[in-house]
Design a protein around this motif. Structure first.
Motif, mmCIF file in Angstrom:
data_model
loop_
_atom_site.group_PDB
_atom_site.id
_atom_site.type_symbol
_atom_site.label_atom_id
_atom_site.label_comp_id
_atom_site.label_asym_id
_atom_site.label_seq_id
_atom_site.Cartn_x
_atom_site.Cartn_y
_atom_site.Cartn_z
ATOM 1 N N UNK A 1 0.850 -1.190 0.000
ATOM 2 C CA UNK A 1 0.000 0.000 0.000
ATOM 3 C C UNK A 1 0.882 1.234 0.000
ATOM 4 N N UNK A 2 0.440 2.231 -0.710
ATOM 5 C CA UNK A 2 1.149 3.512 -0.786
ATOM 6 C C UNK A 2 0.342 4.536 0.007
ATOM 7 N N UNK A 58 -2.689 9.591 3.935
ATOM 8 C CA UNK A 58 -3.641 9.557 2.825
ATOM 9 C C UNK A 58 -3.312 8.373 1.924
ATOM 10 N N UNK A 59 -4.311 7.539 1.658
ATOM 11 C CA UNK A 59 -4.116 6.381 0.785
ATOM 12 C C UNK A 59 -4.010 6.818 -0.667
ATOM 13 N N UNK A 60 -2.953 6.352 -1.348
ATOM 14 C CA UNK A 60 -2.742 6.670 -2.759
ATOM 15 C C UNK A 60 -3.016 5.476 -3.666
ATOM 16 N N UNK A 61 -2.509 4.302 -3.285
ATOM 17 C CA UNK A 61 -2.712 3.130 -4.141
ATOM 18 C C UNK A 61 -2.403 1.858 -3.371
ATOM 19 N N UNK A 62 -2.851 0.747 -3.943
ATOM 20 C CA UNK A 62 -2.527 -0.578 -3.417
ATOM 21 C C UNK A 62 -2.006 -1.435 -4.562
ATOM 22 N N UNK A 63 -1.087 -2.317 -4.242
ATOM 23 C CA UNK A 63 -0.607 -3.295 -5.212
ATOM 24 C C UNK A 63 -1.260 -4.623 -4.889
ATOM 25 N N UNK A 64 -1.952 -5.193 -5.872
ATOM 26 C CA UNK A 64 -2.687 -6.435 -5.693
ATOM 27 C C UNK A 64 -2.046 -7.513 -6.553
ATOM 28 N N UNK A 65 -1.755 -8.639 -5.926
ATOM 29 C CA UNK A 65 -1.172 -9.770 -6.644
ATOM 30 C C UNK A 65 -2.259 -10.762 -7.017
ATOM 31 N N UNK A 113 -5.074 2.566 -8.046
ATOM 32 C CA UNK A 113 -5.074 3.902 -7.444
ATOM 33 C C UNK A 113 -6.510 4.312 -7.134
ATOM 34 N N UNK A 114 -7.116 3.651 -6.156
ATOM 35 C CA UNK A 114 -8.483 3.960 -5.760
ATOM 36 C C UNK A 114 -8.523 5.247 -4.942
ATOM 37 N N UNK A 115 -9.704 5.811 -4.826
ATOM 38 C CA UNK A 115 -9.873 7.046 -4.063
ATOM 39 C C UNK A 115 -10.052 6.787 -2.568
ATOM 40 N N UNK A 116 -10.390 5.550 -2.221
ATOM 41 C CA UNK A 116 -10.558 5.191 -0.808
ATOM 42 C C UNK A 116 -10.276 3.706 -0.639
ATOM 43 N N UNK A 117 -9.794 3.355 0.528
ATOM 44 C CA UNK A 117 -9.491 1.969 0.870
ATOM 45 C C UNK A 117 -10.306 1.564 2.087
ATOM 46 N N UNK A 143 -8.134 10.477 5.964
ATOM 47 C CA UNK A 143 -9.310 10.990 5.256
ATOM 48 C C UNK A 143 -9.938 9.942 4.353
ATOM 49 N N UNK A 144 -9.144 8.942 3.911
ATOM 50 C CA UNK A 144 -9.682 8.005 2.915
ATOM 51 C C UNK A 144 -9.311 6.548 3.159
ATOM 52 N N UNK A 145 -8.931 6.216 4.399
ATOM 53 C CA UNK A 145 -8.700 4.813 4.762
ATOM 54 C C UNK A 145 -9.629 4.438 5.909
ATOM 55 N N UNK A 146 -10.308 3.329 5.730
ATOM 56 C CA UNK A 146 -11.311 2.880 6.683
ATOM 57 C C UNK A 146 -11.067 1.399 6.995
ATOM 58 N N UNK A 147 -11.578 0.937 8.136
ATOM 59 C CA UNK A 147 -11.389 -0.463 8.516
ATOM 60 C C UNK A 147 -12.654 -0.991 9.168
ATOM 61 N N UNK A 148 -12.867 -2.297 8.984
ATOM 62 C CA UNK A 148 -14.044 -2.953 9.556
ATOM 63 C C UNK A 148 -13.746 -4.421 9.788
ATOM 64 N N UNK A 149 -14.395 -4.989 10.799
ATOM 65 C CA UNK A 149 -14.274 -6.421 11.038
ATOM 66 C C UNK A 149 -13.142 -6.770 11.980
ATOM 67 N N UNK A 150 -12.619 -7.974 11.829
ATOM 68 C CA UNK A 150 -11.601 -8.483 12.741
ATOM 69 C C UNK A 150 -10.378 -7.582 12.821
ATOM 70 N N UNK A 151 -10.046 -6.911 11.732
ATOM 71 C CA UNK A 151 -8.832 -6.103 11.678
ATOM 72 C C UNK A 151 -8.910 -4.904 12.616
#
Length: 469
Positions: free
Chosen positions: A164-165, A170-177, A186-190, A425-433
């Motif tokens: 993750x970048x 502020x979240x900029x992007x994620x690398x997905x394998x 490069x999503x606007x929110x994670x 501002x643009x990273x959120x979390x839910x659940x076990x994490x």
């Protein structure tokens, strides 16, 4: 139908990492807010849903009963129950907020196509407090996927976030394998909803030491904590103790991973539990089983070789929902000890001492009855009856880890909090994490699903609002 690689390269407004209850609630609400949503699930499609696949119910506050819930469960009672199991180790603001929000889950889940049924017999006496899913956790998660996909949510399986970048929170992007190829998104929110690290034996060993190698993992083998590790390594504020977790005593014959709820044992309150020395080590009748079953994983973990044995007799064999494995049966205590590879004389002494300490009372599994022991250490305070009528039965117990409580700190808007104390501002979390915000220790049956659904809804809504604004 688009190929997974096309879905990954098409971009998204909201990227949801994870594929269980929390992730799908987030994806649904973000899509309803008008966002283009991409869900990446590390598991294959058949195993999608994380630990949600193994659940049966969620705990929700409600002011009156209905066709499924047998009576009211006020917010204050829910709070008292949570305080009892956590010993106050909870963020009170977030915990009370979770409980208040849980009152909306019955209607919300029904709106997403999830259906409920009356509680099954032998399911920890939860008919008043918990809503049971018709068809169990797999049916529930399938309903959420159907709703999400109808809203245009795209899902890619066997896809894992490996980087993750983040810049200044502020979240900029994620690398997905996926399939050996890495894709930058490069999503606007994670939304991070990818579970804890309970399936990562190496990480568990860091926290617990070598005894963790004897733990069994009740849930998915795909919750290895990679998303959690990425976030913690990139400046997210942690919450919780890595040794705290939802750990129950399960049948020691269960598989290493993914045994699910059918391996849980509910016989403890009806007999005694001994360790390798054939000695009791805790009050088996301390409280109602729904409020105590989740402490027994840690209790067994503290015993030599991380194993124990529940011993009952003929009078109790039909009082609980059995394990998927049959009990070990014998005509005498000595024979039972031999089958368990325990010292027969030691087990006979423990059973006879227990029986001699039992004081007569009115046995009632539905109440904190007056069947107790006197002059024993530890005492058994309720549901104590002599173990005297053959055949005798035993179940071997090992710690069964459901999910871990080390996670990321969040606020009421499900925003991830950074090390400097500022919410992203643009990273959120839910659940076990992020469950460690509410569960500092201990567990209440069904509350994991409650936390996931409450904060999943909020994370998706807030992510969608961020994209729109």
């Amino acid at each position: 139908m688009a190929e997974p690689s096309e879905l990954l390269t098409a971009g998204a407004d909201v990227l949801v990492a994870g594929g269980g209850n929390a992730a799908l609630c987030a994806a649904i609400n973000a899509a309803r807010a008008g966002a283009r949503v991409l869900v990446v699930e590390a598991a294959p499609k058949f195993y999608r849903g994380g630990n949600t696949r193994h659940t049966r119910n969620l705990r929700c506050a409600h002011d009156e009963g209905n066709e499924v819930l047998t009576g009211p469960y006020p917010e204050e009672e829910f709070w008292d129950d949570l305080m009892r199991v956590t010993g106050g180790e909870t963020d009170e603001e977030l915990a009370r907020f979770t409980i208040a929000q849980s009152k909306e889950l019955w209607d919300y889940m029904n709106e997403q196509g999830v259906r409920f049924q009356p509680s099954l017999g032998g399911t920890l006496s939860l008919g008043r407090t918990n809503a049971f899913f018709l068809g169990g956790g797999r049916a529930m998660i399938n309903a959420l996927y159907r709703t999400a996909e109808a809203l245009g949510v795209r899902v890619v399986y066997e896809a894992e976030v490996v980087d993750v970048e983040i810049e200044d929170g502020f979240f900029l992007s994620a690398t997905v394998s996926h399939g050996g190829t890495r894709h930058r998104i490069a999503a606007k929110a994670l939304v991070a909803a990818a579970g804890g690290f309970e399936a990562n034996i190496e990480w568990l060993t860091e926290a617990w030491g070598p005894e963790a190698k004897n733990f069994l993992i009740r849930g998915t083998p795909y919750n290895r904590g990679s998303m959690l590790r990425l976030l913690l390594d990139r400046g997210v504020r942690p919450i919780g103790d890595p040794k705290q977790c939802h750990a129950v005593a399960i049948d020691a014959r269960a598989p290493k991973f993914d045994g699910g709820i059918s391996t849980r044992l509910d016989c403890v309150v009806f007999g005694i539990v001994v360790n390798r020395a054939a000695e009791r080590f805790y009050d088996e009748g301390e409280d109602f089983w729904p409020k105590r079953y989740a402490i027994w994983g840690r209790l067994v973990a503290a015993q030599p070789e991380q194993i124990a044995y529940a011993i009952i007799d003929r009078t109790s064999i039909d009082k609980f929902m059995p394990s998927v494995f049959p009990p070990i049966e014998a005509a005498s205590i000595e024979e039972l000890a031999g089958r368990l590879e325990l010292d027969p004389a030691a087990l006979r002494h423990t059973v006879e001492s227990f029986n001699a300490a039992v004081r007569p009372g009115s046995f009632d599994p539905a109440a904190l009855d007056d069947c107790r022991t006197e002059g024993l250490a530890p005492e058994k305070t309720h549901w104590a009856r002599p173990i005297a009528e053959p055949p005798f039965y035993a179940y071997p117990l090992r710690p069964g880890i459901t999910f871990t409580y080390l996670g990321v700190r969040v606020n009421r808007r499900a925003q991830i909090v950074m090390d400097d104390g500022k919410p992203s501002a643009n990273m959120f979390a839910a659940g076990e994490i992020m469950a460690g915000n509410v569960l500092g220790k201990g567990y209440l049956a069904g509350i994991g699903m409650t936390i996931g659904a409450v904060f999943g809804r909020i994370a998706g809504r807030e992510a969608g609002h961020h994209v729109r604004n």
